[in-house]
Design an enzyme around this catalytic site. Structure first.
Site, short mmCIF file in Angstrom:
data_model
loop_
_atom_site.label_atom_id
_atom_site.label_comp_id
_atom_site.label_asym_id
_atom_site.label_seq_id
_atom_site.Cartn_x
_atom_site.Cartn_y
_atom_site.Cartn_z
N LYS A 79 0.85 -1.19 0.00
CA LYS A 79 0.00 0.00 0.00
C LYS A 79 0.88 1.24 0.00
O LYS A 79 1.82 1.34 0.79
CB LYS A 79 -0.94 0.03 1.20
CG LYS A 79 -1.88 1.24 1.17
CD LYS A 79 -2.99 1.16 2.20
CE LYS A 79 -2.50 1.48 3.59
NZ LYS A 79 -3.61 1.63 4.55
N ARG A 123 -10.44 -1.36 6.92
CA ARG A 123 -9.57 -2.20 7.75
C ARG A 123 -9.31 -1.57 9.10
O ARG A 123 -9.08 -2.25 10.09
CB ARG A 123 -8.31 -2.57 7.02
CG ARG A 123 -7.37 -1.44 6.58
CD ARG A 123 -6.50 -0.95 7.69
NE ARG A 123 -5.21 -0.48 7.22
CZ ARG A 123 -4.48 0.41 7.86
NH1 ARG A 123 -4.94 1.00 8.96
NH2 ARG A 123 -3.30 0.75 7.40
N GLN A 151 -14.20 7.97 9.16
CA GLN A 151 -13.71 6.85 9.95
C GLN A 151 -14.69 6.50 11.06
O GLN A 151 -14.79 5.33 11.46
CB GLN A 151 -12.34 7.15 10.53
CG GLN A 151 -11.71 5.99 11.30
CD GLN A 151 -11.73 4.66 10.57
OE1 GLN A 151 -12.15 3.64 11.11
NE2 GLN A 151 -11.29 4.66 9.32
N ASP A 172 -17.93 15.99 18.23
CA ASP A 172 -17.03 16.62 17.25
C ASP A 172 -17.27 18.12 17.30
O ASP A 172 -18.43 18.57 17.43
CB ASP A 172 -17.29 16.09 15.84
CG ASP A 172 -16.14 16.39 14.88
OD1 ASP A 172 -15.79 17.58 14.73
OD2 ASP A 172 -15.61 15.44 14.28
N GLY A 229 -6.69 7.42 16.35
CA GLY A 229 -6.32 8.63 15.64
C GLY A 229 -4.83 8.85 15.49
O GLY A 229 -4.38 9.43 14.50
N ALA A 230 -4.04 8.42 16.45
CA ALA A 230 -2.60 8.69 16.41
C ALA A 230 -1.92 7.76 15.42
O ALA A 230 -1.95 6.54 15.57
CB ALA A 230 -1.99 8.52 17.80
N ASP A 231 -1.32 8.35 14.38
CA ASP A 231 -0.62 7.55 13.38
C ASP A 231 0.70 8.20 12.99
O ASP A 231 1.28 7.86 11.96
CB ASP A 231 -1.50 7.34 12.15
CG ASP A 231 -1.90 8.65 11.48
OD1 ASP A 231 -1.56 9.72 12.02
OD2 ASP A 231 -2.55 8.60 10.43
N LYS A 235 1.26 12.78 17.85
CA LYS A 235 -0.19 12.72 17.99
C LYS A 235 -0.55 12.02 19.30
O LYS A 235 0.10 11.06 19.71
CB LYS A 235 -0.83 12.01 16.80
CG LYS A 235 -0.70 12.80 15.50
CD LYS A 235 -1.50 12.15 14.38
CE LYS A 235 -1.43 12.97 13.11
NZ LYS A 235 -2.23 12.37 12.01
N SER A 302 -3.90 1.55 18.11
CA SER A 302 -3.86 1.07 16.72
C SER A 302 -3.13 2.07 15.83
O SER A 302 -3.51 3.24 15.76
CB SER A 302 -5.28 0.88 16.21
OG SER A 302 -5.29 0.61 14.82
#
Length: 335
Positions: A79, A123, A151, A172, A229-231, A235, A302
């Site tokens: 990817k 996913r 998401q 939100d 959210g943290a990627d 973050k 995640s």
């Protein structure tokens, strides 16, 4: 021999959330049993464009008994995905876009090129669902969503396949996003707008924001948190006190300590390896326990793994092949 091109409309048409959740579950188990080759996610930083590219290659071999899989299959993919936060305002494009090349591991032939943007959403939701299945209370019925973007849709749709979700609270700062979310889901669930605190005290909460300062300051005494959210480094959505008191399960140790929810307190020494209870794969494989009676708050950190992408692409490709959907294209020379 031709490559099948599967664009976003076709991927959406072929997506079966329950099948993707099961495939991702099998992928976590197979990986725990050393049947995955997954080099570390590589980053190409582009500070001049306030963005980056990420490359995620993988080979996965699933066997009967991995998760709930009844059949053996293997697949390879890569990817190529970007994260450009200025895209929506400056270019009318999504922040995140991706392309997946799904490949026959026996021959190396590219079987399909797929829209990876939709698959990334699917996913990611599926990973939260797998973590929820193993870490949330079995009688959990309320779901909080911190963040009302696309998401959030994937989180709700996937988690509802593993728990009897009856009540949904969404928070939100963007009231338009909340209104759209309520319109999309109000006829299927008891869904309402609430504060972050109200969402975070549900039985299950998924956080899907890109913030760098914690916005979730309290959760219920036995809430399961999907920190999605943290990627990237810096973050951080969840207050450190919550993380210190929780049972923390990560998708991947290296990725999470570098760019997951725990990366900031881990880098500062507030969290250590002793605070990370497990990775998800061995729990799915049955080598480590899922939720225990003594567990209070559980947190799934995640960052997103290539095994999730290839498992989801496998579901989409097989359904496309069975229904003869997608556009055939002579992508590579085979003569």
């Amino acid at each position: 021999m031709e490559t099948r091109v599967l664009g976003p409309d076709t991927v959406t048409r072929l997506a079966a959330t329950d099948a993707i959740v099961e495939a991702v579950k099998s992928a976590f188990a197979a990986s725990a049993r050393d049947r995955a080759v997954m080099p570390a996610k590589s980053y190409v930083d582009l500070p001049e464009y306030n963005g980056d590219f990420r490359s995620m290659p993988v080979y996965l071999a699933v066997r009967p008994g991995d998760g709930t899989s009844e059949a053996a299959w293997d697949a390879a993919a890569v990817k190529w995905v970007n994260v450009h936060p200025d895209n929506p305002a400056d270019h009318d494009l999504p922040t995140v876009m991706g392309t997946i090349i799904y490949t026959d591991p026996e021959t190396g032939f590219p079987l399909a090129v797929l829209d990876g943007t939709r698959i990334t959403r699917l996913r990611t939701g599926a990973a939260a669902a797998v973590a929820t299945e193993y870490l949330a209370r079995e009688d959990a019925t309320s779901l909080g969503l911190v963040g009302a973007g696309r998401q959030a849709d994937s989180q709700l749709e996937a988690i509802a396949t593993v728990r009897d979700v009856q009540r949904v609270v969404v928070a939100d700062a963007d009231e338009t996003a909340v209104a759209r979310f309520l319109d999309r889901w109000g006829d299927r669930f008891d869904v309402r707008e609430g504060t972050i605190a109200e969402a975070a005290t549900c039985d299950i909460v998924s956080t899907v924001t890109p913030v760098e300062e914690p916005i979730v300051e309290t959760v219920g005494p036995d809430t399961h948190v999907n920190a999605m959210g943290a990627d990237a480094a810096g973050k951080h959505e969840i207050d450190d006190d919550i993380l210190l008191d929780a049972r923390i399960v990560v998708d991947d140790y290296e990725q999470c300590t570098h760019s997951g929810e725990i990366n900031v307190p881990y880098g500062e020494g507030m969290l250590t390896d002793d605070d990370i209870d497990a990775t998800l794969g061995p729990i799915v494989a049955g080598d480590l326990p899922g939720r225990r009676d003594r567990d209070g708050v559980t947190v799934f950190d995640s960052t997103g793994l290539a095994i999730q992408d290839v498992a989801s692409a496998h579901v989409i490709y097989e359904r496309a092949r069975e229904t003869d959907l997608g556009d055939p294209y002579k992508l590579v020379e085979t003569e």
